[in-house]
Design a protein around this motif. Structure first.
Motif, short mmCIF file in Angstrom:
data_model
loop_
_atom_site.label_atom_id
_atom_site.label_comp_id
_atom_site.label_asym_id
_atom_site.label_seq_id
_atom_site.Cartn_x
_atom_site.Cartn_y
_atom_site.Cartn_z
N ALA A 1 0.85 -1.19 0.00
CA ALA A 1 0.00 0.00 0.00
C ALA A 1 0.88 1.24 0.00
O ALA A 1 1.96 1.25 0.61
N VAL A 2 0.43 2.26 -0.71
CA VAL A 2 1.10 3.55 -0.64
C VAL A 2 0.63 4.22 0.64
O VAL A 2 -0.57 4.42 0.83
N VAL A 3 1.56 4.50 1.53
CA VAL A 3 1.19 4.99 2.84
C VAL A 3 1.74 6.40 3.04
O VAL A 3 2.92 6.65 2.82
N ALA A 4 0.88 7.30 3.43
CA ALA A 4 1.32 8.64 3.79
C ALA A 4 1.21 8.80 5.29
O ALA A 4 0.20 8.41 5.88
N MET B 1 -6.88 9.81 13.82
CA MET B 1 -6.44 9.93 15.22
C MET B 1 -6.50 8.59 15.92
O MET B 1 -7.29 7.74 15.56
N GLU B 2 -5.69 8.43 16.94
CA GLU B 2 -5.75 7.28 17.83
C GLU B 2 -5.73 5.96 17.07
O GLU B 2 -6.63 5.14 17.20
N ASP B 3 -4.71 5.78 16.28
CA ASP B 3 -4.51 4.51 15.58
C ASP B 3 -5.59 4.18 14.57
O ASP B 3 -5.74 3.03 14.20
N ALA B 4 -6.36 5.16 14.19
CA ALA B 4 -7.28 4.88 13.09
C ALA B 4 -6.54 5.15 11.80
O ALA B 4 -5.50 5.81 11.79
N MET B 5 -7.03 4.62 10.73
CA MET B 5 -6.38 4.87 9.45
C MET B 5 -7.43 5.17 8.39
O MET B 5 -8.56 4.70 8.47
N ILE B 6 -7.02 5.98 7.43
CA ILE B 6 -7.95 6.37 6.38
C ILE B 6 -7.62 5.56 5.14
O ILE B 6 -6.46 5.41 4.78
N ASP C 1 -2.91 5.03 -0.56
CA ASP C 1 -4.00 4.08 -0.30
C ASP C 1 -4.40 4.18 1.16
O ASP C 1 -5.55 3.93 1.52
N VAL C 2 -3.42 4.47 1.98
CA VAL C 2 -3.63 4.45 3.42
C VAL C 2 -3.01 5.69 4.02
O VAL C 2 -1.91 6.09 3.62
N ILE C 3 -3.71 6.32 4.92
CA ILE C 3 -3.13 7.44 5.67
C ILE C 3 -3.06 7.05 7.12
O ILE C 3 -4.05 6.58 7.69
N ILE C 4 -1.89 7.18 7.70
CA ILE C 4 -1.79 6.94 9.14
C ILE C 4 -1.24 8.19 9.81
O ILE C 4 -0.60 9.02 9.19
#
Lengths: 282, 1148
Positions: free
Chosen positions: B753-756, B765-770, B926-929
């Protein structure tokens, strides 16, 4: 302001290929440039397979998975304006006015000798080339006949028979309707406006490469004072299409859509003003 | 330069299309399960030459049983019987089956038919009367589960081509059993090292009786058939010592002197001399030995015969030997069966017992330290195959004892027809004891439940938990099951945490990372990936000669000035030498061993444990081990560069360097093959784990096993209860070396996954991811669950009745059923089933009507496969079907994802791609953390993976992520930074990014890269719980609990406390009464009772309204209504039943 004096936004095309295009947008605001980008990605209508009726599927992939794969295949959408949205159409389910049917029927049969010959590759690759469209203007994108899009691999004895219904739609609804694969977007390659702050460990030159678009602009003069009133002016946009339509068409359609939207907004606002004037007398 | 990683895509595709019939693609997988398979094979093939198996050795140990018919007053005729031979055959069809040409049964049949994979166990039971002719009869002992790919499996030696033909995985490695269609595995268990005396100080020893001290030495002796017997020598405060052993779960204590004197004809002087070992100046020792010898005088036993007779007399009843044994023979029997059973020779037993005494004296004197039984140095592995054999042995002995008991009972009760000379009597007795004869059923029970039903206890500390299900949740989990090793459930209850500690002795044998957190932490370990468990005894027949040639004397020669140390081979004292000599001997043996000198007289698997002389350290000596079940691992022998095998005992006193710069000239003898050798397979698969904070790697070991991945490639032939599958799995760009070694690409476990790393919109926030909605729409993380539904019409049948239910659909079936089901009553493939839909139809002969079974699942399922399960012999009507349902699980908000660095998060939002931030090149993540996920967790490995993944994706190469490749001088950041720079990207992996919403460049550049993400099996669809109103408990009228029953979530005591603290009384009342068990109740305001108001006569004949009256006050004037919780009424009634009155004071 300059942009109004010069007669509105300008586009200068830097390169134009079959499925990609580079251009510079000038004399306009950041919001307009971004709106154009957003519309190109999400609001230019194209054709994509939206419904799949599977009659036989004895392949290793499941029905829903094949349906999903079919949906992702780009279809040529040069004539998309001719087709209506199904929701706007007068028909009850779908009809030639709002959809295009595509058929696929592959059954792998191998004779006995071939079957037992280890040198013969018995795998049949079912690709987008196997999709037969009833409408020649809407068919899987395939200029390069050598590399069609793989749907499923089949072995002797397996069969796949299905009917697809391609519909008009926009990527807002599902990514498969997006005409573009990517839209590169950049302004201010030298960071003159100081919108950003680049992280540097030791040496900016060594750690940060210069963007290709920087060639279009003059480098920063360290003696030049910072102009805090400056606004982004040149937007370097590059887009790559899925092949469903020409890149310039994507841009033009996007602009038309934006115009329509603004036009619609203007009409609505005018109506409001008129109402207000009638009611309040000013 | 780091090693080059490769995708090997084409090669894999080629072998997939043309599977080999000569070799495996990933032989490492076969090696991984070797301990399991080889230990099972040992049942049939064990030892040098592999002519006999453990089962044969077990039969030898059981020997024969005898009974007497007590005819003519005396003992009468003697009937002896024994099992001559055991044969375990490969699984075949029963003889009653007539339709098949191939008789072999392959595992897939058992798996798909939800059966067990069993082979026939037969025994040749032999008996004779007196000295008459031996009668032999072959008896069926039932069908015993067979380990897949063992030497009793029809897939033995099969290679991918054949395996695929038989519907197995191409790299199927077996090592498990199939019981009722479930893959079961006997878990490896840690047990004390065999045939080695350990010194113990345990305060519980003092509880054995007066004068008992806390000192003792213990040895777990192993018989040739791998069953064991523990002997403990206790030191008594009066100088004496006692030998303790357990026999049939009962403990016995015998004076050591008695055993010593019973073992051989000896004298007090000999005992004195052998304990003293010439150390006559040691008055501590002399005093005690003297006391010991003197205290035995009270027994008044002088000769060996007397001692044996004394022992025999005391133990005659316990041992259950034949009645015609003399006391002396019984005494000898005890020595054979119980005392130091790993030794055959009584002289050896005598010597070792003396050694035990000496060691305990040394312990008391403080000359040596107690040995740590929690250290892998003093541990070995209980292998599944060995345990399996021990249970079979015990069951056979139980069977023989059962026959004996039956005949003895017949004789005692003087039952008519007891005639030893008539063969029919014996066969009749066999019929009576047939319950004990079905060993197959007992073994199936053992595997199915993991419960050990045993009279002897098998010298083990637990009765349950021996087997586990080898879940195929994903490939990681499946692999881990074969490498896990448990300390024993006994230790799980211990309050002390010492047993859970990670000890330095475990280096290289047990993985320091791969252990679960929580209650099994440190007890459930995993073998390091290079650790091997020896399953066959090494041939050491020539070792004693070599020892002698090296100067080890057979007899004791007191050395002047130097301490004499013992040389032991598998718990047998082979000689003595001075401690300096012992070191030289050990070094020489090591060299012979690795170089293969003396024609390989010393196999590599021999462990040369040299313990140097120390002050108050471990008891010195040279302890050589050649027995199976030890943990060994390969290291490089520096002297000649060859690979040596090192055991957990000897490792403690060896100098093994890890990296090149750690080699100390003159001291280091060995070097690790790789620094990653100490990690388990799963821990090795964490990329750049050396960059992470250690607990994060532990978490990843857990989460990797929970990922939705690819459980198997032969999914079509599996009938697991529940299977998770990731439809769009990818091979990781960033992969450690072992990824390819273990063929992980065959079983993808996640996606790149492409992660930003950015705080964007607050939804991260708080370990959630988009998640990027477009990525999701293009198939990111798309998963499927396969569930099994089994319909068995046999359940409806009363036993003995004819088949009355037949699959099918009658004419009376409504149309709605026909939409889902076919004419045969079975569901159509591809049809979607909703809750309450018919899953199959059958016709009931008694009513003649068509009946259906309903689908009970809450989620929609698609019928994937329908399997018709016939009977074993294929001669009865279809009664059982297996339906595999497919439930699609596209990722939704609330589903759990994680990277491979213990960074888990829940998807909180799926943003449309136009709203996602984008880079200058138009890449959207793909994923934002959130960046806050990093500072406290320090998972730098994830950053490095991001860099490596990005450069790998840009250059189209696989990136090696083996831990310990990079160091301070050669940093990963620079290596991948250069690659990124070469691709025109920022050196540090940052990129300027733009807001998707405004198009404005962000204030800072964003860390953007490619990280391999796992989708975890915890999904909201399985967990969400919601209720407005619903079922209530009928006693309390409060909402029931449980998600399945549409229950509520408990608003508990602590929640109540917090509302009280806030003073929000209305909310409190709402939660605890209005929304719970609100009820309106009659109360008598006069007496304050809520139990006494009852309804009496009707107010009028026209209505149902009745008058309420207080029973106590005999009037209805004071009756009023109050709202109270229903449970309070219940409480008042309960109290009333105990004679307690509840009075409420009411106010208007």
């Amino acid at each position: 302001m300059d942009m109004y004096n010069n007669g509105g936004p300008e586009v200068s095309i830097r390169s134009l290929k079959k499925d990609s295009m580079k251009f510079v947008l000038t004399n306009t605001d950041l919001s307009v440039a971004n709106a154009l980008r957003r519309i190109m990605i999400a609001e230019v209508p194209t054709m994509a397979i939206d419904m799949v009726e599977i009659e036989t599927n004895s392949t290793v992939l499941t029905d829903e998975f094949i349906a999903h794969r079919l949906g992702m295949i780009p279809l040529t959408s040069f004539d998309v304006d001719r087709i209506q949205y199904t929701r706007d159409c007068t028909c009850s389910h779908y009809c030639p006015n709002c959809s295009v049917e595509l058929h696929l029927h592959v059954k792998v049969t191998v004779d006995y000798e071939e079957m037992n010959d280890p040198n013969v590759d018995k795998t049949r690759q079912v690709t987008s080339m196997d999709l037969i469209s009833v409408d020649d203007s809407v068919r899987p994108v395939s200029d390069d006949k050598l590399h069609p899009i793989l749907i499923v691999k089949m072995r002797p004895g397996q069969e796949l028979k299905l009917k697809c219904v391609a519909k008009k739609g926009v990527a807002k609804e599902h990514a498969k309707w997006s005409p573009v694969y990517g839209v590169a977007f950049e302004y201010d390659p030298y960071n003159k406006l100081r919108h950003s702050h680049y992280w540097i460990e030791e040496d900016e030159k060594l750690e940060w490469g210069v963007s290709a678009n920087a060639a279009e602009e003059t480098p920063v003069d360290p003696n030049e004072p910072f102009d805090y009133n400056a606004k982004p002016e040149k937007f370097y946009i590059e887009l790559e299409t899925s092949g469903c339509m020409k890149p310039e068409d994507v841009v033009l359609r996007a602009m038309t859509i934006m115009q329509d939207k603004l036009g619609g907004l203007q009409i609505k606002l005018d109506d409001e003003f008129k109402e207000d004037t009638q009611r309040w007398g000013y | 330069m780091p090693p080059i990683a490769k995708f090997n895509t084409l090669e894999r595709e080629r072998t997939f299309q043309n599977p080999s019939d000569k070799s495996f693609q990933t032989p490492a997988l076969q090696e991984m399960v070797a301990p399991h398979i080889e230990a099972f094979n040992a049942l049939m093939e064990f030892g040098v030459g592999k002519k006999t198996g453990l089962l044969d050795l077990a039969l030898q140990d059981i020997g024969s049983k005898s009974v007497f018919d007590k005819k003519d007053g005396g003992l009468g005729n003697k009937l002896s019987f024994w099992v001559d031979e055991l044969t375990l055959s490969k699984p075949t069809l029963s003889d009653k089956e007539r339709n098949s040409t191939t008789r072999q049964i392959y595992p897939t049949e058992a798996r798909e038919r939800l059966n067990s994979y069993k082979g026939k166990l037969q025994a040749k039971l032999a008996w004779r009367v007196n000295d008459g002719p031996v009668v032999v009869e072959t008896r069926d002992l039932g069908q015993v589960p067979i380990m897949i790919r063992s030497n009793r499996c029809n897939l033995e030696g099969a290679y991918p081509k054949e395996l695929i033909k038989h519907h197995e995985e191409s790299e199927e490695f077996g090592g498990y059993f199939l019981v009722n269609g479930i893959e079961k595995l006997i878990r490896l268990l840690i047990v004390p090292r065999r045939n080695h005396v350990i010194a113990l100080i345990r305060s519980s020893f003092t509880n054995r009786g007066p004068t008992y001290s806390s000192y003792g030495t213990a040895i777990r002796c192993t018989r040739p058939d791998q069953t064991s017997q523990t002997n403990t020598v206790h030191y008594l405060t009066d100088g004496g010592s006692m030998l303790r052993f357990a026999w049939r779960k009962q403990e016995y204590l015998v004076p050591t002197m008695l055993i010593l004197k019973a073992l051989i004809d000896t004298s007090d002087k000999e005992i004195f001399d052998s304990v003293m070992l010439g150390d006559l100046q040691n008055t501590f020792l002399t005093d005690r030995v003297e006391l010991m010898l003197r205290s035995f005088k009270t027994y008044n036993l002088h000769t060996r015969k007397q001692c044996l007779a004394y022992l025999g007399e005391k133990f005659r009843v316990v041992m259950n030997f034949p009645e015609d044994f003399t006391d002396v023979e019984v005494g000898e029997g005890i020595l054979n069966k119980i005392v130091l059973v790993h030794l055959k020779n009584n002289r050896d037993k005598f010597n070792l017992l003396i050694f035990m005494i000496r060691k305990v004296y040394a312990l008391v004197a403080g000359e040596c330290s107690p040995d740590n039984p929690d250290s892998p140095q003093h541990q070995e592995v209980l292998l599944g195959g060995h345990l399996y054999g021990s249970i079979i042995k015990e069951k056979i002995e139980d069977w023989l004892n059962g026959i004996k008991a039956q005949i003895t009972q017949d004789v005692r009760r003087k039952v008519a027809g007891v005639d030893f000379l008539n063969n029919q009597y014996f066969t009749k007795t066999l019929l009576k004891t047939s319950g004990l004869q079905d060993i197959g059923q007992k073994m199936s029970y053992f595997l199915a439940t993991g419960n050990l039903v045993s009279n002897t206890g098998l010298d083990l500390q637990q009765a349950t938990g021996y087997t586990i299900v080898a879940e195929k949740l994903n490939f990681y989990r499946f692999l881990a099951h074969f490498r896990c090793i448990h300390r024993g459930s006994f230790f799980a209850e211990l309050k002390t945490t010492t047993v859970r500690k990670l000890l330095p002795e475990a280096w290289g044998f047990l993985c320091p990372v791969h252990t679960p957190d929580g209650s099994p932490c440190g007890l459930l370990n995993h073998l390091s990936h290079t650790c091997k468990v020896i399953t066959q005894p090494a041939d050491v027949s020539r070792l004693p000669n070599i020892l002698a040639s090296l100067g080890v004397s057979q007899t004791l020669v007191p050395a002047r000035g130097q301490k004499t140390v013992v040389v032991q081979l598998d718990g047998r004292i082979v000689g003595y030498c001075s401690s300096d000599e012992a070191k030289k001997v050990a070094d020489a043996l090591r060299h012979y061993k690795v170089s293969g000198a003396h024609q390989g007289a010393i196999p590599l698997d021999v462990e040369l444990g040299y313990v140097p002389v120390s002050h108050g350290g471990q008891y010195p000596g040279l302890y050589i081990f050649s027995t199976p079940a030890r943990m060994m691992r390969p290291v490089r022998y520096l002297a000649n560069g060859k690979t040596d095998m090192v055991g957990s005992f000897e490792q403690v006193y060896m100098e093994i360097a890890c990296m090149d710069d750690e080699i100390r000239p003159g001291e280091s003898t060995h070097q690790e093959l790789a620094p990653t050798s100490m990690l388990s397979i799963i821990a090795n698969l964490t990329p750049f784990s050396d960059f992470n904070q250690s607990p994060r790697n532990m978490y990843q070991c857990q989460m990797g096993k929970q990922a939705m991945g690819t459980p198997a490639t032969a999914l079509k032939y599996r009938t697991d209860n529940k299977m998770y599958r990731l439809q769009t799995g990818q091979t990781p760009i960033v992969r450690p070396a072992l990824h390819n070694t273990y063929g992980m690409d065959g079983f993808p476990n996640g996606m790149n996954a492409v992660v930003a790393v950015i705080s964007y919109t607050g939804y991260d926030m708080e370990d959630a991811m988009i998640l990027n909605k477009s990525s999701h729409e293009r198939g990111f993380g798309y998963g499927t669950i396969y569930k099994s539904e089994i319909v068995d019409l046999g359940d409806l049948r009363i036993r003995g009745e004819a088949v009355l239910h037949h699959f099918g659909m009658g004419l009376d079936a409504p149309r709605s059923w026909r939409e889902k089901l076919d004419k045969d009553g079975l569901p159509c493939i591809g049809v979607t089933l909703k809750e309450g839909d018919p899953i199959c139809a059958y016709i009931d002969d008694t009513t003649g009507k068509t009946m259906i079974k309903k689908y009970k699942g809450m989620e929609d399922g698609i019928v994937d496969e329908v399997r018709l399960l016939g009977s074993d012999n294929g001669d009865s009507e279809l009664q059982k079907i297996h339906i595999k349902l497919r439930i699609t699980r596209s990722p939704i908000i609330g589903d759990k994802f994680s990277s491979r660095h213990g960074q888990k998060g829940v998807c909180s939002q799926k943003w449309p791609s136009v709203d996602m931030p984008f880079s200058e090149s138009g890449i959207q993540p793909d994923v934002i953390i959130n960046p806050h996920a990093f500072p406290s967790r320090m998972t730098i490995g994830m950053f490095v993976e991001s860099l490596a993944g990005k450069s790998g994706a840009l250059h189209g190469i696989a990136q090696d992520a083996t831990p310990f490749t990079y160091n301070e001088t050669f940093t990963a950041a620079d290596y991948f930074g250069d690659q990124l720079k070469a691709a025109g990207y920022n050196y540090h992996g940052n990129e300027p990014m733009y807001s998707g919403i405004t198009g404005e460049e962000f204030k800072v550049d964003i860390y953007l890269g490619v990280v391999y993400y796992q989708r975890l099996r915890h999904m909201v669809s399985d967990k969400y719980q919601v209720r407005t109103t619903g079922p209530v408990h009928n006693l309390t009228m409060q909402p029931v609990k449980g998600r399945k029953r549409a229950g509520g979530i408990r608003f508990g005591e602590m929640e109540r406390d917090s509302l009280l603290a806030h003073g929000v009384s209305y909310l409190l009342q709402d939660r605890l009464m209005n929304c719970s068990d609100y009820s309106i109740c009659n109360i008598c305001t006069k007496c304050g009772s809520i139990t006494s108001p009852i309804s009496t006569h009707a107010v009028s004949s026209l209505s149902n309204v009745r008058e309420i009256e207080c029973r106590a006050c005999q009037t209805s004037t004071g009756i009023d209504q109050v709202a109270i919780p229903y449970v309070f009424r219940y409480l008042a009634t309960e109290l009333m039943s105990m004679g307690i009155k509840v009075t409420l004071k009411t106010q208007p």
